[in-house]
Design an enzyme around this catalytic site. Structure first.
Site, PDB file in Angstrom:
ATOM      1  N   VAL A  18       0.554  -0.917  -0.572  1.00 39.62           N
ATOM      2  CA  VAL A  18      -0.311   0.208  -0.153  1.00 39.62           C
ATOM      3  C   VAL A  18       1.453   1.209  -0.023  1.00 39.62           C
ATOM      4  O   VAL A  18       0.345   2.568  -0.918  1.00 39.62           O
ATOM      5  CB  VAL A  18      -0.924   0.344   1.561  1.00 39.62           C
ATOM      6  CG1 VAL A  18      -1.518   1.023   1.627  1.00 39.62           C
ATOM      7  CG2 VAL A  18      -1.662  -1.277   1.065  1.00 39.62           C
ATOM      8  N   GLU A 161      -7.957   2.453   2.105  1.00 43.65           N
ATOM      9  CA  GLU A 161      -7.412   1.898   0.718  1.00 43.65           C
ATOM     10  C   GLU A 161      -7.732   0.660   0.551  1.00 43.65           C
ATOM     11  O   GLU A 161      -8.426   0.229   1.048  1.00 43.65           O
ATOM     12  CB  GLU A 161      -5.764   1.573   0.636  1.00 43.65           C
ATOM     13  CG  GLU A 161      -5.293   1.612  -1.053  1.00 43.65           C
ATOM     14  CD  GLU A 161      -5.314   2.456  -1.448  1.00 43.65           C
ATOM     15  OE1 GLU A 161      -5.391   4.120  -1.865  1.00 43.65           O
ATOM     16  OE2 GLU A 161      -6.363   2.004  -2.477  1.00 43.65           O
ATOM     17  N   LYS A 164      -6.338  -3.476  -4.947  1.00 41.13           N
ATOM     18  CA  LYS A 164      -6.328  -5.342  -5.233  1.00 41.13           C
ATOM     19  C   LYS A 164      -4.739  -5.114  -5.940  1.00 41.13           C
ATOM     20  O   LYS A 164      -4.359  -4.770  -6.687  1.00 41.13           O
ATOM     21  CB  LYS A 164      -7.046  -5.406  -6.438  1.00 41.13           C
ATOM     22  CG  LYS A 164      -8.521  -5.191  -5.953  1.00 41.13           C
ATOM     23  CD  LYS A 164      -9.307  -5.840  -6.680  1.00 41.13           C
ATOM     24  CE  LYS A 164      -9.323  -5.043  -8.662  1.00 41.13           C
ATOM     25  NZ  LYS A 164      -9.302  -3.582  -8.757  1.00 41.13           N
ATOM     26  N   GLU A 165      -3.991  -6.209  -4.804  1.00 38.14           N
ATOM     27  CA  GLU A 165      -2.552  -6.177  -5.425  1.00 38.14           C
ATOM     28  C   GLU A 165      -2.971  -6.718  -6.765  1.00 38.14           C
ATOM     29  O   GLU A 165      -4.429  -7.954  -6.886  1.00 38.14           O
ATOM     30  CB  GLU A 165      -2.268  -7.344  -3.997  1.00 38.14           C
ATOM     31  CG  GLU A 165      -1.585  -6.769  -3.179  1.00 38.14           C
ATOM     32  CD  GLU A 165      -1.591  -8.016  -2.260  1.00 38.14           C
ATOM     33  OE1 GLU A 165      -0.855  -9.025  -2.502  1.00 38.14           O
ATOM     34  OE2 GLU A 165      -1.089  -7.389  -0.701  1.00 38.14           O
ATOM     35  N   GLY A 270      -7.513 -15.821   0.037  1.00 42.74           N
ATOM     36  CA  GLY A 270      -6.348 -16.195   0.908  1.00 42.74           C
ATOM     37  C   GLY A 270      -5.517 -14.663   0.954  1.00 42.74           C
ATOM     38  O   GLY A 270      -6.840 -13.386   0.295  1.00 42.74           O
ATOM     39  N   CYS A 273      -5.890  -9.545   3.128  1.00 46.99           N
ATOM     40  CA  CYS A 273      -6.544  -8.732   3.445  1.00 46.99           C
ATOM     41  C   CYS A 273      -7.961  -9.473   4.417  1.00 46.99           C
ATOM     42  O   CYS A 273      -8.216  -9.408   5.164  1.00 46.99           O
ATOM     43  CB  CYS A 273      -7.025  -7.637   2.074  1.00 46.99           C
ATOM     44  SG  CYS A 273      -5.674  -6.463   2.424  1.00 46.99           S
ATOM     45  N   LYS A 334      -3.367 -15.043  -5.550  1.00 47.93           N
ATOM     46  CA  LYS A 334      -4.814 -15.082  -6.739  1.00 47.93           C
ATOM     47  C   LYS A 334      -3.248 -14.439  -7.623  1.00 47.93           C
ATOM     48  O   LYS A 334      -2.474 -14.460  -7.450  1.00 47.93           O
ATOM     49  CB  LYS A 334      -5.268 -12.669  -6.519  1.00 47.93           C
ATOM     50  CG  LYS A 334      -4.694 -12.676  -6.228  1.00 47.93           C
ATOM     51  CD  LYS A 334      -5.588 -11.015  -6.640  1.00 47.93           C
ATOM     52  CE  LYS A 334      -5.006 -10.280  -5.560  1.00 47.93           C
ATOM     53  NZ  LYS A 334      -6.341  -9.030  -5.705  1.00 47.93           N
TER      54      LYS A 334
HETATM   55  N1  NAD Z   1      -1.663  -5.682   0.663  1.00 47.64           N
HETATM   56  C1  NAD Z   1      -3.668  -4.709   0.306  1.00 47.64           C
HETATM   57  O1  NAD Z   1      -4.012  -5.041  -0.985  1.00 47.64           O
HETATM   58  C2  NAD Z   1      -3.927  -4.009   0.826  1.00 47.64           C
HETATM   59  C3  NAD Z   1      -4.972  -3.499   0.593  1.00 47.64           C
HETATM   60  C4  NAD Z   1      -6.150  -2.063   1.236  1.00 47.64           C
HETATM   61  C5  NAD Z   1      -4.914  -2.225   2.422  1.00 47.64           C
HETATM   62  N2  NAD Z   1      -4.472  -2.664   3.143  1.00 47.64           N
HETATM   63  C6  NAD Z   1      -3.662  -2.220   4.658  1.00 47.64           C
HETATM   64  O2  NAD Z   1      -3.311  -1.865   4.267  1.00 47.64           O
HETATM   65  C7  NAD Z   1      -1.763  -1.496   5.254  1.00 47.64           C
HETATM   66  C8  NAD Z   1       0.052  -2.051   4.967  1.00 47.64           C
HETATM   67  O3  NAD Z   1      -0.716  -3.210   3.986  1.00 47.64           O
HETATM   68  P1  NAD Z   1       0.936  -3.719   3.113  1.00 47.64           P
HETATM   69  O4  NAD Z   1       0.316  -5.054   2.855  1.00 47.64           O
HETATM   70  O5  NAD Z   1       1.055  -2.586   2.405  1.00 47.64           O
HETATM   71  O6  NAD Z   1       1.582  -4.640   4.325  1.00 47.64           O
HETATM   72  P2  NAD Z   1       3.058  -4.854   3.844  1.00 47.64           P
HETATM   73  O7  NAD Z   1       3.708  -6.412   5.011  1.00 47.64           O
HETATM   74  O8  NAD Z   1       3.339  -4.724   2.562  1.00 47.64           O
HETATM   75  O9  NAD Z   1       4.003  -3.512   4.485  1.00 47.64           O
HETATM   76  C9  NAD Z   1       4.011  -2.663   5.754  1.00 47.64           C
HETATM   77  C10 NAD Z   1       5.619  -2.049   5.857  1.00 47.64           C
HETATM   78  O10 NAD Z   1       5.616  -1.344   6.720  1.00 47.64           O
HETATM   79  C11 NAD Z   1       7.009  -0.902   7.490  1.00 47.64           C
HETATM   80  N3  NAD Z   1       6.694  -0.627   9.283  1.00 47.64           N
HETATM   81  C12 NAD Z   1       6.048  -1.152   9.244  1.00 47.64           C
HETATM   82  N4  NAD Z   1       6.186  -0.559  10.800  1.00 47.64           N
HETATM   83  C13 NAD Z   1       6.392   0.445  10.994  1.00 47.64           C
HETATM   84  C14 NAD Z   1       7.006   1.816  11.101  1.00 47.64           C
HETATM   85  N5  NAD Z   1       7.443   1.856  12.725  1.00 47.64           N
HETATM   86  N6  NAD Z   1       7.708   3.212   9.939  1.00 47.64           N
HETATM   87  C15 NAD Z   1       7.841   3.169   9.364  1.00 47.64           C
HETATM   88  N7  NAD Z   1       7.253   1.425   8.537  1.00 47.64           N
HETATM   89  C16 NAD Z   1       7.259   0.426   9.181  1.00 47.64           C
HETATM   90  C17 NAD Z   1       7.186  -2.273   7.560  1.00 47.64           C
HETATM   91  O11 NAD Z   1       8.533  -2.691   6.938  1.00 47.64           O
HETATM   92  C18 NAD Z   1       6.802  -2.467   6.176  1.00 47.64           C
HETATM   93  O12 NAD Z   1       7.840  -2.421   4.490  1.00 47.64           O
HETATM   94  C19 NAD Z   1      -2.668  -2.884   6.154  1.00 47.64           C
HETATM   95  O13 NAD Z   1      -3.361  -2.492   7.561  1.00 47.64           O
HETATM   96  C20 NAD Z   1      -3.700  -3.934   4.735  1.00 47.64           C
HETATM   97  O14 NAD Z   1      -4.606  -4.491   5.742  1.00 47.64           O
HETATM   98  C21 NAD Z   1      -3.461  -3.714   2.349  1.00 47.64           C
END
Ligand code: NAD
Length: 464
Positions: A18, A161, A164-165, A270, A273, A334
């Site tokens: 994200v 956000e 979609k990945e 899976g 999310c 996916k």
């Molecule tokens: N992946 C998706 O498709 C998606 C879509 C919508 C919402 N989200 C939500 O967005 C959020 C992030 O998801 P993601 O998939 O990007 O996660 P991710 O695990 O890919 O990335 C999270 C990042 O945050 C970093 N991080 C952790 N603690 C930190 C800190 N204190 N300071 C700075 N960086 C820090 C980690 O090192 C990592 O790089 C989640 O809450 C998720 O539910 C994800």
């Protein structure tokens, strides 16, 4: 009103799926973006132009942003806080033991912001977080400011956000909606202005109070997960009753109140999310004193569904799985992503290993991720080509609907397998066509069942 002003300063905490997409897209729109992450290795790779994740279109955006000097990466939280008017929080919110969202990373960012805040900032919660989290972020920042004896204004906004990945850049560039949760009209306007380049044809911002915005994200994911579990339940029923779920799907999709989107049966959902968000919403509804029957059922149906292919394979081989080699197509949860978090492939592989099978797996992009998760093991061969995965295998199982699996060279597949049997967890092929080519073919809910529904053992041992 500040619409049209596209050179704002933005800081993004968390450079995962994200954060990185948000940062790259906001930089592409002309803003000056600084991405902060605590993972020094990730930041170093990003500074060298190397992407830590696979996401179509992202690499060139990151490159362009860096070359234009509008996108930079750091581990320095103080630099991050001083950089942007907007401070996005897009760190992970993984599940706790009880399913509730773990807010430690979000609150760690709030703590860093509190430590370095000296001027007005808009803190934007983009992570998926339970209702009430914006208040917790505000409290944490205030607490640290008080400790420092600093007085400064700030706002905390919820801006979940929906990307979609696999299509994240496109989704960010052309969003269906921008949810802005705030009771401060000026902050809402500033965020609208930031998103203006992505919503040119018509305004897609929906402004609401913070709590409703936080709940909207969970509601959307829970609704989508419900659709999938509903279809999977019906697919299993179709197997019991001799009906074909693919006909049923088309029959109900034709109703505009139902629609065709997101009603594909399969071997379970899976990803990072749906599973965690359904669990987190169920957990927060319990702590709000409300027991959600529906969310629990959605989750249970999904866990059971992830074992359907295993049960079919086991039944087909009369329980004699020891020593069998299973070819597996698709590791990611996916297509178009290398993300294997909560992927159905993991549940199947782990069940197969426990039963004494070995797996020859092929995925167009997720092999490195599988290697990272499982390391070297004798019962897992990661193949470079789809054909390799079926060569000498006792059966083929399909877990992810990658485009390249849709029309393979069936003759080659048949001749490569020791037995021409396919267990298709994504209903990619027509059963009668497969049979006419000489395959034993088992999809999901296609009218024939080799699983004794209701009597099956592994179905009842949840999460095995
Ligand atoms: N992946 C998706 O498709 C998606 C879509 C919508 C919402 N989200 C939500 O967005 C959020 C992030 O998801 P993601 O998939 O990007 O996660 P991710 O695990 O890919 O990335 C999270 C990042 O945050 C970093 N991080 C952790 N603690 C930190 C800190 N204190 N300071 C700075 N960086 C820090 C980690 O090192 C990592 O790089 C989640 O809450 C998720 O539910 C994800």
């Amino acid at each position: 009103m500040s619409h049209g002003q596209h050179n704002m300063r933005v800081t993004i905490f968390g450079s995962g799926y994200v954060g990185l997409v948000t940062g790259a897209c906001l930089a592409e729109a002309g803003n000056n973006v600084l991405c902060v992450d605590i993972d020094a290795d990730k930041i170093e790779r990003l500074q060298q132009g190397e992407l830590p994740i696979y996401e179509p279109g992202l690499e060139s955006l990151v490159k362009r942003g860096r070359q234009a000097g509008r996108l930079d990466f750091t581990t320095d939280a103080a630099a991050g806080v001083s950089h942007g008017l907007f401070q996005f929080i897009s760190v992970g919110t993984p599940p706790e033991e009880d399913g509730s969202a773990d807010l430690q990373h979000v609150l760690a960012v709030a703590n860093s912001i509190g430590k370095h805040l000296n001027d007005y900032r808009i803190i934007v919660d983009k992570s998926t977080v339970p209702v009430g989290t914006a208040d917790k972020v505000k409290t944490e920042i205030r607490r640290v400011l008080e400790q420092r004896g600093v007085q400064t204004e700030f706002d905390v906004v919820s801006n979940p956000e929906f990307l979609k990945e696999g299509a994240a850049v496109d989704d960010f560039m052309k969003p269906d909606r921008i949810i802005i949760g705030t009771d401060n009209p000026r902050t809402a306007e500033l965020l609208r202005a930031l998103y203006d380049p992505f919503t040119r044809s018509h305004d897609r911002a929906i402004v609401m109070d913070v709590r409703s915005a936080e709940l909207t994200k969970y509601a959307a994911n829970a609704m989508l997960a419900t659709k999938i579990s509903f279809m999977n339940e019906l697919a299993n029923l179709a197997e019991c009753m001799g009906a074909d779920i693919e006909h049923v799907r088309q029959g109900i999709g034709a109703d505009p109140r139902i629609g065709y989107a997101f009603i594909y049966p399969g071997c379970g959902y899976g990803g990072s999310c749906f599973p965690k968000d359904v669990k987190a919403l169920a957990a927060s509804s319990s702590s709000a004193g409300y027991h959600s029957e529906l969310l629990e059922a959605v989750e249970n149906v999904n866990q059971r569904q992830k074992l359907v292919l295993f049960d079919k394979i086991k039944t087909y081989f009369n329980g004699q799985l020891r020593g069998k080699v299973i070819g597996l197509w698709g590791l990611s949860f996916k297509p178009n992503t290398d993300d294997m978090r909560e992927a159905s492939s993991r549940v199947l592989m782990e069940a197969l290993w426990e039963a004494g099978c070995s797996v020859q797996a092929y995925d167009p992009v997720a092999s490195a991720e599988a290697h990272r998760i499982y390391g070297e093991r004798k019962d897992l061969t990661l193949c470079e080509r789809a054909e390799e995965a079926v060569t000498g295998a006792d059966a083929l199982a399909i877990l992810t609907e990658w485009q390249e699996f849709r029309s393979p060279d069936f003759e080659l597949v048949k001749n490569s397998l020791r037995r021409p049997v396919i267990f298709d967890g994504r209903n990619l092929y027509d059963p009668s066509h497969m049979r006419s080519m000489g395959f034993d073919y088992f999809g999901i809910g296609r009218g024939d069942s080799i699983v004794a529904w209701g009597k099956s053992q592994s179905m009842d041992t949840k999460g095995k």
